[in-house]
Design an enzyme around this catalytic site. Structure first.
Site, PDB file in Angstrom:
ATOM      1  N   ASP A 155       0.866  -1.178   0.000  1.00  0.00           N
ATOM      2  CA  ASP A 155       0.000   0.000   0.000  1.00  0.00           C
ATOM      3  C   ASP A 155       0.907   1.234   0.000  1.00  0.00           C
ATOM      4  O   ASP A 155       1.561   1.538   0.998  1.00  0.00           O
ATOM      5  CB  ASP A 155      -0.877  -0.033   1.260  1.00  0.00           C
ATOM      6  N   HIS A 156       0.940   1.923  -1.123  1.00  0.00           N
ATOM      7  CA  HIS A 156       1.893   3.032  -1.266  1.00  0.00           C
ATOM      8  C   HIS A 156       1.507   4.238  -0.407  1.00  0.00           C
ATOM      9  O   HIS A 156       2.266   5.198  -0.314  1.00  0.00           O
ATOM     10  CB  HIS A 156       2.013   3.433  -2.738  1.00  0.00           C
TER      11      HIS A 156
END
Lengths: 504, 477
Positions: free
Chosen positions: A475-476
């Site tokens: 999850d950036h």
């Protein structure tokens, strides 16, 4: 004494009505003629009055349900002695009464609103929830006082949402059971019957129906004037919701039959339909939600696992003596737990509501498991503290239960990281979708023999080596590429040299 | 000339343009409904024209005059002259500005405005009679209706309002000269506010009250602060007396008051006054509406019972504000007006306030919200209270206004704030913080730990909350 109250004929010859709103809740005292529910018929919204003085024991219908006349909708407890004077009226709050001109000979009038009790609003006892939360409760149809009863603290937006989704799940499952029962009772929706119904399609100019029926008909794309019916109301043909549903079902079956016939005629376009519901639908909404909230980035790499293959074949025999089938998965799980400990920034979830990143100091690893019904993710807790065999045994047991559908919801909760072993079936790289609220997921490719350059004593040779691919989606929002690479490097380190796991 | 009724139609009809009605009309129009607002007198209702606003204007004016002339201890010597007619003109200007503002807001929101008296003709039809000979009437069909007709002052037998000797609160708010003597029947909040105004302007004020206390609906320790101050201003009280009769004697009225308890052997009292103000309460305006034609029920006091969504017994007819029941407060009416409009628009609105603040603009002011200790106990809540006297507030001392105190009531078990009573300077403003805290479900510590500006009166709220926890800094706990 208990008195069952059936939905009365609220208009002239009305066969059914949609229960719009309850005006009482279980436990409420009601007096005779006090409205207990609002019911919408084809013509109007009417109040259904209580036939007795008593206390509401049970509501048998839910808001939004179309109820046939004569079905029991509410059960009253009638107690001849205590309920003689009907509802209890709270005394007026004279501190806030500004009309305190007591010179006047009449007592202060009672506040309005006591006449009809309303479950959504309880004035007498203050509820520890801010106005926005109370409004949300009404929007979601939640009786906030019942949340207040179960939790003594301040009620938040998430409490209300949790309560709402909990009750809607319960409702849905009870509906499903009811629908299932109905299906059992009517085992043969034979095509010939539906075709016969089709032929009976009516062609009227006008049809009377309650608004909900019209709404459902519109959703199903059905013209009410085509629905056959024997019922009449005020001399006009009247169609019930049940009839519309049956008709819609019959039409659908018929369409399918036609499709099938066409299919035999045109073999080039075979297709079949099956319901999108249950686990499939849950997976669908979870995946959609994850993919659209978390910006996914997938970091991919490969690792030489020749040493791991040797280690596993050495230990396999030993494990079998303990009745444990040792696969590569427990090694990877232990490697991940160790790598997560070294890279705590990966073992996180994002609490958007509170704008906080929650770093978990425990290592519960989910194992994505393909089942006949779809993907399930059993969770093995505290992988860091368990031995390899223990992890192996627990993983085997839980994935087995998942396949048998005997996994409890608790056994699928609380994961901090997930591993998806696509390699068991075949394939190299993937772009897995994060199992929220976790922040990363690792997909394992198949272990294949590939030619690799091996350096030994300063000499480079090409040798067949066992190689596994790793695809880490993260999850950036909370992790960056460097975090993912560092974590993957750590996993690789343990897989390349499984002896290091002994130090864990 | 008889003009035939012309029938038009509207989605939402609002009867009465007071705080409840205009709020309902504007909100309904904001929600894209077709709204018609009928008013028979002036926009803004009693609040703007005959109540809250004009009284507060006069309270402020009279306070200024009184302060200027009574601040010798600060070294200020002045003998101000009050031209009441000019003060009234200024007050009227304030009222005009506000009422025309209401009219503009309604128009801007797209509300259709109609002048006239509304009478129900049927469940979905209303007749609007225009004022003036030959102005005729018109009929209006509606889908939904919000009744917001408000209330009017109650007269007592033998004391009909004549605007010469006997005045209502409305009359008392538009006198042209300061009466030499003013007799006030009723020591409720209206009587006490106007007693303060006219005693400060130089009238000899005498108050007759049936019960044994001023502001009988407030707690004794609160009310006695106000009574004490009123007595210092020169107001005479006759407690336990009722107004029996009066007679004109020249340009004065002679009022006879008799003991409320006939068994008491107190003698009758005669009071000679230029004006007699009767302020014994207000009654809902439901008698001019032909309300039976709509089938809307009223209770024995004339109020229209409603549920929490402001619905009457008729599904499509709503009632808000004074006409829907106690307490008769403008802000309660406005809130209900908004709720009724939102419910009509299909929103999940409801009247669900946890506590309703109220203020009395006496000297000093009173602000209350939520439960008193007695009410808490009656509801089965064990109360804990914290108190802070303005005497210990630096800000109150610098303002030379140190009467009164802040009391906060909390549930002992949870420390959740459930009520407050303030008597003292700016009590009407100070109560707002506690109302917000109650709505948010705050605990004593939440108020106590909120930093309050120094030096302000609001620190007293913080100190009272801390005192309830035994942690006040500026007083012995």
């Amino acid at each position: 004494m208990v008195r069952e109250f059936e939905l009365p004929d609220v208009g002239e010859g009305v066969a059914e009505g949609e229960l719009l709103r309850w005006r009482v809740a279980p436990g409420d005292a009601v007096s005779e003629d006090q409205p207990v529910a609002e019911v919408e018929t084809d013509k109007a919204v009417v109040d259904v009055p209580s036939p007795v003085d008593g206390v509401v024991e049970e509501l048998r219908a839910t808001e939004g349900e179309v109820v046939p006349v004569g079905d029991v909708i509410v059960v009253f407890r009638v107690d001849g002695e205590t309920d003689s004077d009907g509802t209890e009226v709270t005394p007026p709050d004279d501190a806030t009464s500004e009309s305190g001109q007591q010179t006047d000979d009449e007592a202060a009038p009672q506040p309005a609103g006591d006449a009809q009790s309303d479950p959504a609003v309880t004035q007498s006892v203050q509820i520890p929830a801010p106005p926005s939360v109370r409004r949300l409760a009404r929007e979601l149809g939640v009786d906030i006082s019942s949340i207040a009863d179960s939790s003594p603290g301040r009620i938040t937006e998430s409490d209300v949402r949790a309560y709402a989704s909990e009750s809607s799940t319960q409702e849905r499952s009870s509906h499903q059971t009811a629908a299932a029962k109905q299906r059992e009772q009517q085992p043969a929706p034979a095509q010939s019957v539906s075709s016969a119904q089709m032929q009976e399609t009516a062609d009227r100019e006008t049809t009377v129906a309650v608004p909900k029926t019209r709404h459902i008909a519109a959703e199903e794309g059905i013209d009410l004037n085509t629905v056959p019916t024997d019922e009449r109301k005020d001399g006009e043909p009247f169609v019930t919701l049940e009839t519309v549903r049956e008709y819609a079902e019959a039409q659908k079956t018929d369409r399918e039959a036609v499709t099938k016939r066409e299919a035999t005629d045109e073999p080039a376009r075979p297709e079949s339909r099956k319901p999108y519901n249950g686990i499939r639908q849950s997976i669908g909404s979870a995946m959609t939600s994850s993919k659209y909230t978390a910006p996914h980035v997938t970091h991919q790499d490969e690792v030489d696992v020749t040493a791991l293959v040797d280690a596993r074949s050495d230990l396999k025999q030993e494990a079998e003596e303990h009745d444990i089938r040792l696969t590569y998965l427990p090694f990877v799980m232990k490697a991940c737990a160790a790598a997560l400990q070294e890279n705590p920034q990966v073992n996180v979830s994002l609490d958007e509501a509170n704008e906080e990143i929650v770093e978990k100091q425990y290592y519960n690893i989910g194992v994505a498991t393909a089942t006949d019904d779809g993907l399930l993710v059993p969770v093995v807790e505290d992988v860091d503290t368990k031995g390899l065999l223990e992890v192996a045994a627990e993983t085997y047991e839980k994935t087995q239960k998942a396949r048998e559908r005997s996994l409890s919801p608790e056994e699928m909760r609380g994961g901090t990281f997930t591993i998806s072993n696509i390699g068991g079936i075949g394939g190299e790289y993937g772009t897995p979708i994060i199992n929220q609220p976790e922040s990363a997921i690792l997909a394992l490719g198949e272990i294949k023999k590939k030619p690799r350059v091996v350096e030994s004593d300063g000499e480079e040779t090409i040798e067949p080596r066992h190689v596994m691919t790793l695809s880490l989606s993260f999850d950036h929002r909370v992790l960056d590429g460097a975090d993912a690479a560092q974590f993957t490097n750590a996993v690789q380190k343990y897989l390349r040299n499984p002896n290091l796991l002994l130090l864990e | 000339m008889v003009v035939g009724d012309v029938t038009t139609s509207t989605d939402v009809l609002v009867i009465g343009a007071g705080p409840g009605g205009y709020a309902a009309a504007i909100r309904a129009a904001q929600l894209d409904l077709d709204v018609t607002l009928v008013e028979k007198e002036a926009y803004g209702g009693a609040c703007l024209n005959r109540g809250c606003i004009p009284s507060k204007a006069l309270i402020n004016g009279s306070k200024l005059a009184s302060k200027a002339g009574n601040s010798e201890e600060l070294g200020i010597y002045a003998d101000p002259t009050v031209a009441l007619d000019e003060m009234m003109d200024w007050k009227d200007g304030v009222v005009d500005q506000l009422t025309s503002g209401i009219e503009q807001l309604c128009t801007a929101a797209g509300v259709n405005l109609l002048q006239g008296t509304a009478e129900f003709a049927a469940e979905n039809k209303i007749r609007i009679v225009h004022q003036g000979e030959g102005q005729g009437s018109e009929s209006l069909k509606f889908e939904r209706c919000i009744i917001a007709t408000g209330s009017r002052p109650v007269a007592i037998p033998g004391f009909d309002f004549d605007d010469e000797y006997i005045v209502s609160s409305a009359g008392a708010l538009s006198l042209e000269t300061v009466p030499d003597e003013l007799a006030i029947v009723g020591a409720g909040y209206i009587g006490m506010e106007l007693a303060t105004v006219y005693s400060r302007l130089g009238s000899d004020v005498t108050v007759i009250e049936m019960l044994e206390q001023a502001l009988p609906s407030y707690e004794r320790d609160i009310a006695s602060v106000v009574r004490q101050r009123a007595e210092n201003l020169g107001v005479d009280f006759h407690f336990g007396y009722t107004a029996d009769s009066w007679a004109a004697s020249g340009d004065k009225a002679v009022l006879t008051a008799v003991p409320a308890d006939e068994a008491a052997d107190d003698s009758d009292v005669e009071i000679t006054a230029e004006k007699i103000l009767v302020a014994v309460g207000r009654r809902p305006v439901t008698d001019t509406l032909s309300i039976d034609a709509a089938g809307v029920e009223t209770n024995s006091q004339g109020f229209i019972p409603t549920d929490s969504r402001c619905r009457t017994n008729k599904e499509h007819i709503f009632a808000v504000g004074d006409v829907a029941g106690e307490p008769m407060l403008a802000h309660k009416g406005s809130k209900e007006g908004e709720v009724a409009a939102e419910v009509i628009a299909g929103e999940p609105a409801a009247v669900d306030y946890q506590a309703l603040p109220a203020a009395v603009f006496t000297e000093p002011e009173i602000g209350t919200v939520g439960l008193t200790t007695t009410q808490a106990a009656n509801e089965g809540i064990t109360p804990v209270t914290g108190k802070f006297q303005f005497q210990a507030s630096g800000r109150a001392l610098t303002a030379n206004r140190t009467d009164g105190f802040v009391r906060i009531v909390a549930a002992k078990e949870t420390e959740r704030v459930i009520g407050a009573q303030i008597v003292g300077p700016e009590a009407s403003e100070l109560i707002a913080e506690i109302a917000a805290m109650i709505e948010m479900g705050a605990k004593l510590q939440d108020i106590g730990s909120t930093v309050h500006t120094h030096p302000t009166l609001s620190e007293s709220v913080m100190e009272a909350a801390q005192n309830a926890r035994g942690k006040a800094i500026h007083k012995r706990n």
